[in-house]
Write a protein that holds these residues in place. Sequence first.
Motif, short mmCIF file in Angstrom:
data_model
loop_
_atom_site.label_atom_id
_atom_site.label_comp_id
_atom_site.label_asym_id
_atom_site.label_seq_id
_atom_site.Cartn_x
_atom_site.Cartn_y
_atom_site.Cartn_z
N GLN A 19 8.23 0.62 -5.22
CA GLN A 19 8.82 -0.67 -4.85
C GLN A 19 10.18 -0.47 -4.17
O GLN A 19 10.48 -1.14 -3.17
CB GLN A 19 8.96 -1.57 -6.07
N GLU A 20 11.00 0.43 -4.70
CA GLU A 20 12.30 0.70 -4.08
C GLU A 20 12.14 1.32 -2.70
O GLU A 20 12.88 1.00 -1.77
CB GLU A 20 13.16 1.60 -4.97
N TYR A 22 9.58 0.83 -0.68
CA TYR A 22 9.11 -0.24 0.20
C TYR A 22 10.26 -1.12 0.66
O TYR A 22 10.30 -1.55 1.81
CB TYR A 22 8.06 -1.10 -0.49
N LYS A 23 11.23 -1.37 -0.22
CA LYS A 23 12.40 -2.18 0.16
C LYS A 23 13.19 -1.50 1.29
O LYS A 23 13.82 -2.18 2.09
CB LYS A 23 13.32 -2.38 -1.05
N GLU A 24 13.14 -0.17 1.32
CA GLU A 24 13.84 0.59 2.36
C GLU A 24 12.94 0.87 3.56
O GLU A 24 13.29 1.67 4.43
CB GLU A 24 14.37 1.91 1.79
N GLU A 25 11.76 0.24 3.59
CA GLU A 25 10.78 0.39 4.66
C GLU A 25 10.27 1.82 4.78
O GLU A 25 10.06 2.35 5.87
CB GLU A 25 11.34 -0.12 5.99
N TYR A 27 7.08 3.78 3.68
CA TYR A 27 5.74 3.47 3.20
C TYR A 27 4.84 4.69 3.06
O TYR A 27 3.85 4.65 2.36
CB TYR A 27 5.06 2.48 4.15
N ALA A 77 16.81 5.43 -3.08
CA ALA A 77 15.76 4.56 -3.61
C ALA A 77 15.08 5.22 -4.81
O ALA A 77 14.82 4.56 -5.83
CB ALA A 77 14.73 4.24 -2.53
#
Length: 114
Positions: A19-20, A22-25, A27, A77
């Motif tokens: 999740q962290e 993904y927040k930083e893009e 993937y 992250a």
Amino acid sequence: MMKLIIAYIQPDKLNAVKQELYKEEIYKISVTNALGCGHQGGYTETYRNVLNEVNLLKKVRIEIAVTEPYVEKTVNAIIRAAKTNQIGDGKIFIIPIEDTIRIRTEERGEVAIG
């Protein structure tokens, strides 16, 4: 410059780390189950009245190939999500990548990391 980030974390922290990221893009990751021990050394358990020392603990290995601008974002992250301030939180290794090749298109270098 391209880097390979390898992190060993507690298995129960995998979803939080994803999740962290993904927040930083971020993937594109590879995840592998691993066994290992570090400072915590393991533990003992009793099975059928026999004491067993368990030296290898379950961990999750995450591998992420990134370009230079994403290195600190990726590391931060992982730390935000995996850190509990307890022995056994894990380790992060940052390794230079000499070259990368996307098999489908034969692109090389940073463009192949995507």
